[in-house]
Write a protein that holds these residues in place. Structure first.
Motif, short mmCIF file in Angstrom:
data_model
loop_
_atom_site.label_atom_id
_atom_site.label_comp_id
_atom_site.label_asym_id
_atom_site.label_seq_id
_atom_site.Cartn_x
_atom_site.Cartn_y
_atom_site.Cartn_z
N VAL A 130 0.84 -1.19 0.00
CA VAL A 130 0.00 0.00 0.00
C VAL A 130 0.88 1.24 0.00
O VAL A 130 1.82 1.35 0.79
CB VAL A 130 -0.94 0.01 1.23
CG1 VAL A 130 -1.85 1.24 1.21
CG2 VAL A 130 -1.77 -1.26 1.27
N THR A 131 0.56 2.21 -0.88
CA THR A 131 1.40 3.40 -1.02
C THR A 131 1.18 4.42 0.08
O THR A 131 1.99 5.32 0.28
CB THR A 131 1.14 4.09 -2.36
OG1 THR A 131 -0.23 4.53 -2.42
CG2 THR A 131 1.43 3.17 -3.53
N GLU A 132 0.09 4.29 0.85
CA GLU A 132 -0.32 5.32 1.81
C GLU A 132 0.74 5.65 2.85
O GLU A 132 1.32 4.77 3.48
CB GLU A 132 -1.59 4.85 2.53
CG GLU A 132 -2.09 5.84 3.58
CD GLU A 132 -3.26 5.30 4.37
OE1 GLU A 132 -4.17 6.08 4.68
OE2 GLU A 132 -3.26 4.09 4.67
N LYS A 133 0.95 6.96 3.05
CA LYS A 133 1.75 7.47 4.16
C LYS A 133 0.81 8.26 5.07
O LYS A 133 -0.04 9.02 4.60
CB LYS A 133 2.88 8.37 3.68
CG LYS A 133 3.70 8.98 4.80
CD LYS A 133 4.99 9.61 4.31
CE LYS A 133 4.76 10.82 3.46
NZ LYS A 133 6.04 11.50 3.13
N LEU A 134 0.96 8.07 6.38
CA LEU A 134 0.14 8.78 7.35
C LEU A 134 0.96 9.85 8.07
O LEU A 134 2.13 9.64 8.40
CB LEU A 134 -0.44 7.83 8.40
CG LEU A 134 -1.63 6.96 7.99
CD1 LEU A 134 -2.09 6.14 9.19
CD2 LEU A 134 -2.77 7.80 7.44
N TYR A 135 0.31 10.98 8.31
CA TYR A 135 0.88 12.07 9.11
C TYR A 135 0.21 12.00 10.48
O TYR A 135 -1.01 12.07 10.59
CB TYR A 135 0.61 13.41 8.44
CG TYR A 135 1.24 13.52 7.08
CD1 TYR A 135 2.50 14.07 6.91
CD2 TYR A 135 0.58 13.04 5.94
CE1 TYR A 135 3.09 14.16 5.64
CE2 TYR A 135 1.15 13.11 4.68
CZ TYR A 135 2.40 13.68 4.54
OH TYR A 135 2.97 13.75 3.29
N PHE A 136 1.01 11.84 11.53
CA PHE A 136 0.50 11.61 12.89
C PHE A 136 0.53 12.92 13.68
O PHE A 136 1.56 13.59 13.74
CB PHE A 136 1.35 10.57 13.60
CG PHE A 136 1.15 9.17 13.10
CD1 PHE A 136 0.45 8.24 13.85
CD2 PHE A 136 1.68 8.76 11.88
CE1 PHE A 136 0.27 6.94 13.41
CE2 PHE A 136 1.51 7.46 11.42
CZ PHE A 136 0.79 6.55 12.17
N PHE A 137 -0.61 13.23 14.31
CA PHE A 137 -0.75 14.45 15.09
C PHE A 137 -1.24 14.14 16.49
O PHE A 137 -1.86 13.09 16.73
CB PHE A 137 -1.79 15.38 14.44
CG PHE A 137 -1.37 16.00 13.14
CD1 PHE A 137 -0.87 17.29 13.11
CD2 PHE A 137 -1.51 15.32 11.94
CE1 PHE A 137 -0.49 17.88 11.91
CE2 PHE A 137 -1.14 15.89 10.74
CZ PHE A 137 -0.63 17.19 10.72
N VAL A 138 -1.01 15.08 17.40
CA VAL A 138 -1.65 15.09 18.72
C VAL A 138 -2.24 16.48 18.92
O VAL A 138 -1.77 17.46 18.34
CB VAL A 138 -0.67 14.75 19.86
CG1 VAL A 138 -0.17 13.32 19.74
CG2 VAL A 138 0.50 15.74 19.90
#
Length: 199
Positions: A130-138
């Protein structure tokens, strides 16, 4: 939508779109330059659904986090008894920048209007296919930040339950496999390592 491209260690030979109904499934044949200097032909299928963003809402004083519960058909197919997963709020960018995306998704799903999201890291979630990259936030929240009921978009098939839990309970749920969503476990572990007072 990302397209395959040549690089010094990759030579593209062929690329075919296998499906473009929901997202894009592509079959690509390429040559890869191995570390020993030889070229090896390989074929891979990649599933492109776009990139996304995910956010953990936390209340420093209460020691709580806000999560969601919703039905996930792939989890249901893969053996989850009811297909219901507990997750941090997330969504696809859909052309937005990551911060704009997560602001929109958090309000739609949880009803909270976030004030100051902070990106903590980025990660590929399933890079083998899967090509998806996630940007993680708080982001910190207070009761006054809740401006709606949440629940998601009915027209998109969403039926989302909003959960407010002590961080300690959410971490226990990871250990008991009551939380099985990877992105959520990553953010909860990040919160545990940092401590809510330092997030």
């Amino acid at each position: 939508m990302p397209t395959p491209h040549d690089a010094p260690h990759v030579r593209l030979l062929d690329s075919q779109v296998l499906s473009d109904h929901w997202y894009t499934l592509r079959k690509t044949t390429f040559e890869y330059l191995r570390r020993n200097g030889t070229w090896q032909q390989q074929t891979r299928e990649t599933y492109d659904r776009g990139n996304g963003a995910v956010l953990l809402l936390f209340n420093r004083l209460q020691g709580t986090v806000v999560l969601t519960r919703q039905f996930r058909f792939p989890a249901f197919v893969n053996g989850s008894a009811d297909g219901m997963l507990v997750e941090a709020c997330a969504g696809l960018l859909d052309g937005d920048d990551p911060e704009s995306c997560i602001r929109r998704e958090v309000e739609e799903e949880t009803g909270f209007r976030i004030r100051a999201p902070r990106k903590v890291f980025e990660a590929y979630m399933s890079p083998g296919s899967v090509t998806e990259k996630l940007y993680f936030f708080v982001a910190e929240y207070e009761a006054a930040d809740r401006v709606g009921h949440g629940g998601g978009m009915v027209q998109e098939g969403e039926d989302i339950e909003v959960l407010e839990l002590p961080l300690s309970e959410a971490l226990r749920m990871c250990q008991s496999s009551d939380i099985q969503d990877g992105k959520t476990i990553m953010l909860l572990q990040h919160a545990a390592l940092q401590g809510l007072d330092k997030l």
